[in-house]
Write an enzyme that holds these catalytic residues in place. Structure first.
Site, PDB file in Angstrom:
ATOM      1  N   ASN A 174       1.043  -1.006   0.113  1.00 33.37           N
ATOM      2  CA  ASN A 174      -0.203   0.022   0.096  1.00 33.37           C
ATOM      3  C   ASN A 174       1.155   1.185  -0.319  1.00 33.37           C
ATOM      4  O   ASN A 174       1.168   1.936   1.051  1.00 33.37           O
ATOM      5  CB  ASN A 174      -0.880  -0.012   1.321  1.00 33.37           C
ATOM      6  CG  ASN A 174      -1.897   1.058   1.164  1.00 33.37           C
ATOM      7  OD1 ASN A 174      -1.383   2.043   0.250  1.00 33.37           O
ATOM      8  ND2 ASN A 174      -2.507   1.349   1.978  1.00 33.37           N
TER       9      ASN A 174
ATOM     10  N   HIS B  80     -12.578   1.525   0.974  1.00 33.26           N
ATOM     11  CA  HIS B  80     -12.486   0.787   1.061  1.00 33.26           C
ATOM     12  C   HIS B  80     -12.621  -0.367   0.975  1.00 33.26           C
ATOM     13  O   HIS B  80     -13.680  -1.361   1.742  1.00 33.26           O
ATOM     14  CB  HIS B  80     -12.829   0.945   2.479  1.00 33.26           C
ATOM     15  CG  HIS B  80     -12.697   1.887   3.184  1.00 33.26           C
ATOM     16  ND1 HIS B  80     -12.959   3.018   4.447  1.00 33.26           N
ATOM     17  CD2 HIS B  80     -11.108   2.607   4.073  1.00 33.26           C
ATOM     18  CE1 HIS B  80     -12.545   4.055   4.901  1.00 33.26           C
ATOM     19  NE2 HIS B  80     -11.458   3.285   4.678  1.00 33.26           N
TER      20      HIS B  80
ATOM     21  N   GLU C  97      -6.998  -6.143   4.958  1.00 36.05           N
ATOM     22  CA  GLU C  97      -6.722  -5.977   3.138  1.00 36.05           C
ATOM     23  C   GLU C  97      -5.221  -6.469   2.705  1.00 36.05           C
ATOM     24  O   GLU C  97      -6.075  -6.998   1.538  1.00 36.05           O
ATOM     25  CB  GLU C  97      -6.985  -3.931   3.323  1.00 36.05           C
ATOM     26  CG  GLU C  97      -8.494  -3.851   3.327  1.00 36.05           C
ATOM     27  CD  GLU C  97      -8.285  -2.144   3.860  1.00 36.05           C
ATOM     28  OE1 GLU C  97      -7.662  -1.661   5.022  1.00 36.05           O
ATOM     29  OE2 GLU C  97      -8.571  -1.432   3.082  1.00 36.05           O
TER      30      GLU C  97
ATOM     31  N   ARG D 117     -10.880  13.871   8.798  1.00 35.39           N
ATOM     32  CA  ARG D 117     -11.634  14.440   7.287  1.00 35.39           C
ATOM     33  C   ARG D 117     -12.938  15.297   8.244  1.00 35.39           C
ATOM     34  O   ARG D 117     -14.306  14.213   8.590  1.00 35.39           O
ATOM     35  CB  ARG D 117     -11.993  13.134   6.901  1.00 35.39           C
ATOM     36  CG  ARG D 117     -10.764  13.141   5.330  1.00 35.39           C
ATOM     37  CD  ARG D 117     -10.779  12.203   4.979  1.00 35.39           C
ATOM     38  NE  ARG D 117      -9.410  11.202   5.537  1.00 35.39           N
ATOM     39  CZ  ARG D 117      -9.423   9.878   4.980  1.00 35.39           C
ATOM     40  NH1 ARG D 117     -10.686   9.402   3.487  1.00 35.39           N
ATOM     41  NH2 ARG D 117      -8.636   9.665   5.230  1.00 35.39           N
TER      42      ARG D 117
ATOM     43  N   ARG E 121      -2.430  -2.226  -3.374  1.00 31.85           N
ATOM     44  CA  ARG E 121      -4.378  -1.493  -3.781  1.00 31.85           C
ATOM     45  C   ARG E 121      -4.067  -0.005  -3.963  1.00 31.85           C
ATOM     46  O   ARG E 121      -2.877   0.694  -3.893  1.00 31.85           O
ATOM     47  CB  ARG E 121      -4.026  -1.175  -1.951  1.00 31.85           C
ATOM     48  CG  ARG E 121      -5.327  -0.086  -1.697  1.00 31.85           C
ATOM     49  CD  ARG E 121      -5.165   0.334  -0.109  1.00 31.85           C
ATOM     50  NE  ARG E 121      -6.007   0.808   0.190  1.00 31.85           N
ATOM     51  CZ  ARG E 121      -6.495   2.385   1.526  1.00 31.85           C
ATOM     52  NH1 ARG E 121      -5.226   2.115   1.804  1.00 31.85           N
ATOM     53  NH2 ARG E 121      -7.741   2.172   1.845  1.00 31.85           N
TER      54      ARG E 121
END
Ligand code: ADP
Length: 408
Positions: free
Chosen positions: A8, A178, A383, A239, A89
């Site tokens: 990633n 996601h 993941e 965020r 990813r």
């Protein structure tokens, strides 16, 4: 048989895990942070050992070389050629990538082109992919898209109610994020509930620094809280999540240092959410400490966070017209029992009841009571494993094709 790296690569960090496949055993994992800055850090973990180091890493190319040298140094591989696949990813797959792909020059160009949808991530992603392709030319490069799982959303779910020409001409729509995580935990939920996934209505709550809620019907994503970019949806660490877009114009016109859209977007992405309201931290553990010591703004940030999560979950129960199970995953979802408790208490009307004992134990599994109409599950996301599995699937396909051609 082979070793697969799951990677990633972000704008200034590179997270990786090395798997022995198809056994799915983790050989080692680590993270490089502050790449391109004065002092970069490198952390490696394997077989109970933890090592960390600081040195300047100028770019991702140097970072990948350092990673491979580190694997050799600790005897985790003896030769670069032992790594037979690298899975990456990729945050934005746009409408082009509805599933994982083997990366070639064309795909790389398309990923770069999609950078306009996630500029922070998608420019860093191809740089990482290119570095691995150069240094490990024998390893199969596979891109796994964070948006792919959400490609099943219908037009009515992914369109914004703005003139349709902006979708037709500029592809402006909801893409979500996601996806790899929502896919993984929904599959596991079906296994844990011992029911076929195609008869389940699930809401999956991935709550980490970034957070998103997904409505999953029969194993497919029907709606998700993140949008064109990962800024939308629930309130997050830094965020804002959803706000009235008019706030943007108002800030531009009235706040001197926010006189352009990029400055406001930076504020909404990096200085808002839990950090913006608490004025202290974006990290849930630190927020909990501040709440415990009586900090009012920390408490306000927490209360807003919980309410926004509840609203999205309730919205999706409505959209699905029912729910069999709610899944909690990611840093906060997996570890913060108070967040789980407060969300479930606030949704008790829907027939959800949490077992305090199971919740505190933070079990990987069901945490609802036996009477609860809706099952509540905690499932650690993985993941990296999904990415390694995608690489393995392509490797097997490639092997089978080569083998059958050989026989013919
Ligand atoms: P991301 O992958 O989006 O960066 P993570 O999934 O790692 O984020 O989640 C990070 C968040 O999880 C942070 O807010 C952190 O404080 C929170 N977290 C991690 N462990 C715990 C814990 N034991 N209790 C409460 N929150 C935790």
């Amino acid at each position: 048989m082979g070793k697969t790296l799951s990677v990633n690569s972000g704008s200034s960090s590179l997270k990786w895990q090395l798997f022995q496949m198809p056994e799915e055993t983790v050989i080692a994992k680590g993270i490089f942070e502050r790449i391109g800055q004065e002092q970069s850090t490198m952390k490696v973990e394997f077989a109970g050992e933890k090592h960390s180091n600081e040195q300047k890493i100028i770019d991702v190319q140097q970072c990948v070389l350092l990673l491979l040298d580190t694997l050799i140094h600790y005897g985790l591989i003896n030769d670069f050629r032992e790594i037979t696949g690298v899975g990456h990813r990729v945050v934005a797959g746009g409408e082009l990538f509805k599933a994982s792909v083997i990366v070639d020059e064309k795909v790389l160009g398309e990923i770069k082109e999609l950078a306009r949808l996630a500029p922070l991530h998608n420019l860093a992603n191809p740089a990482g992919i290119e570095a691995f392709m150069k240094l490990l030319p024998q390893a199969l490069p596979v891109a796994v898209f964070d948006t792919a799982f959400h490609s099943t959303m219908s037009e009515k779910a992914f369109l914004y109610p703005i003139p349709k020409k902006y979708y037709d001409e500029y592809s402006i729509r909801k893409y979500g994020a996601h996806g790899t995580s929502h896919y993984y935990v929904s599959q596991l939920a079906a296994e844990m509930l011992n029911r076929p996934i195609d008869e389940l209505k699930l809401v999956s709550a991935h709550i980490g620094n970034g957070a998103s809620i997904t409505a999953i019907d029969g194993g497919t994503s029907v709606d998700t809280s993140m949008g064109l970019t990962p800024l939308a949806g629930v309130m997050m660490g830094t965020r804002s999540g959803d706000i009235d877009p008019s706030v943007i114009q108002y800030l531009i016109e009235n706040v001197a240092h926010l006189n352009n859209a990029a400055a406001v977007l930076d504020e909404l992405n990096n200085k808002s959410g839990i950090l913006g309201i608490s004025g202290l931290t974006s990290d849930m553990r630190d927020l909990n400490d501040a709440r415990a010591s009586g900090d009012k703004n920390a408490q306000l940030a927490y209360d807003m966070f919980i309410d926004r999560l509840k609203k999205y979950i309730a919205q999706y129960i409505g959209l699905l017209n029912g729910i069999d199970a709610l899944i909690f995953t990611a840093g906060i979802g997996e570890n913060d029992e108070a967040v789980r408790q407060d969300i479930i208490e606030g949704l008790s009307w829907f027939g959800m009841e949490i077992s305090p004992e199971l919740n505190i134990r933070g079990a990987n599994g069901i945490i609802s009571t036996a009477q609860s109409k809706v099952k509540v599950l905690v499932i650690p996301t993985n993941e990296e494993l999904v990415i390694a599995r995608e690489v393995e699937t392509f490797r097997q396909l490639w092997f089978n094709q080569t083998f059958s051609k050989g026989i013919a």
